[in-house]
Design a protein around this motif. Structure first.
Motif: not given
Length: 262
Positions: A119-127, A111-117, A96-99, A86-87
């Motif tokens: 909570v609703e978007t984050a939940l839908c993206t996770t599902a 590792l692939v990271t996704v930023r969601a604007p 997240l620090a790659m070092s 979540q943003d």
């Protein structure tokens, strides 16, 4: 159209009923963490293709992030990990620090990271992500309380994880646990390093991991070390618990601490 919707709702209700009715007979594949007592409580290890929750105070986000990264590494070392943030979580706790990821013995290339604007978007993206069986796991990180993390959302993630075999890991920072279908729920804080000079005691990350929900076994609390070379949790050689902050002590203890401070 209404008939299709009725059929879909009936199918979803049936799936949820199977999750709740047969939870005691559900026998997922399990992967050991490496910590003997924790693995015994977990009946052999952490369940794959299930939903797991990790909670922490805001100032303990680094410890909880390292813990959940270790869980993901144990669950599936050879497949990509998708981390959905979540943003607001990134604004509060930093990127997240790659070092740091590399210092934990983890490969940043997986590792692939996704930023969601929100909570609703984050939940839908996770599902949606949990439906992709090419992934080893999916982490959803959020900051603060949110009514969207309810029992219905938890059921959807559990069904998606079971359907694909991809493990769902929820990192809830500065939030209180609520009802859910999670297989396990953890509360994580950093633990004391051994006494001595910084250059002498520098070593494995020390974590105070409290298992407060375990659908198929007892709860427990352990001081763990994360061994970066082996990518495994071990019993801490120096196990000194961290005192709870005043806000998390029993009311009488908190009041006594406040009087002393005054």
């Amino acid at each position: 159209m209404s008939g299709d919707r009725t059929t879909m709702l009936a199918h979803l209700r049936g799936s949820i009923e199977r999750v709740e009715t047969h939870s005691d007979t559900y026998a997922p594949d399990r992967v050991p963490l490496g910590h003997a007592e924790a693995d015994a409580a977990l009946k052999g290890g952490l369940a794959r293709g299930a939903l797991h929750e990790v909670f922490c105070e805001g100032r303990q986000s680094a410890a909880a992030t390292g813990f959940i990264a270790g869980l993901a590494r144990r669950i599936s070392p050879d497949r990509p990990l998708l981390w959905i943030r979540q943003d607001f979580a990134e604004r509060e706790t930093g990127a997240l620090a790659m070092s740091g990821w590399n210092e934990l013995g983890l490969d940043p290339r997986g590792l692939v990271t996704v930023r969601a604007p929100d909570v609703e978007t984050a939940l839908c993206t996770t599902a949606d992500a949990l439906a992709c069986d090419a992934l080893g796991g999916v982490v959803l990180e959020s900051f603060g309380e949110s009514r969207q993390f309810d029992l219905v959302a938890s059921r959807k993630l559990t069904l998606a994880a079971r359907g694909s075999g991809v493990t769902a890991l929820l990192l809830r920072v500065a939030a209180m646990p609520t009802a859910s279908t999670a297989e396990t729920r953890w509360i994580v804080r950093s633990a004391h390093s051994p006494p001595g000079n910084a250059w002498q005691v520098w070593g494995a990350p020390m974590l105070d991991a409290q298992l407060v929900r375990n659908r198929h076994g007892p709860n427990g609390q352990w001081i763990m070390e994360w061994k970066s070379d082996e990518c495994v949790f071990r019993e801490a050689t120096y196990a000194q618990p961290v005192p709870a902050t005043a806000a998390h002590r029993p009311p009488a203890a908190a009041a006594h601490a406040q009087r002393r401070a005054g």
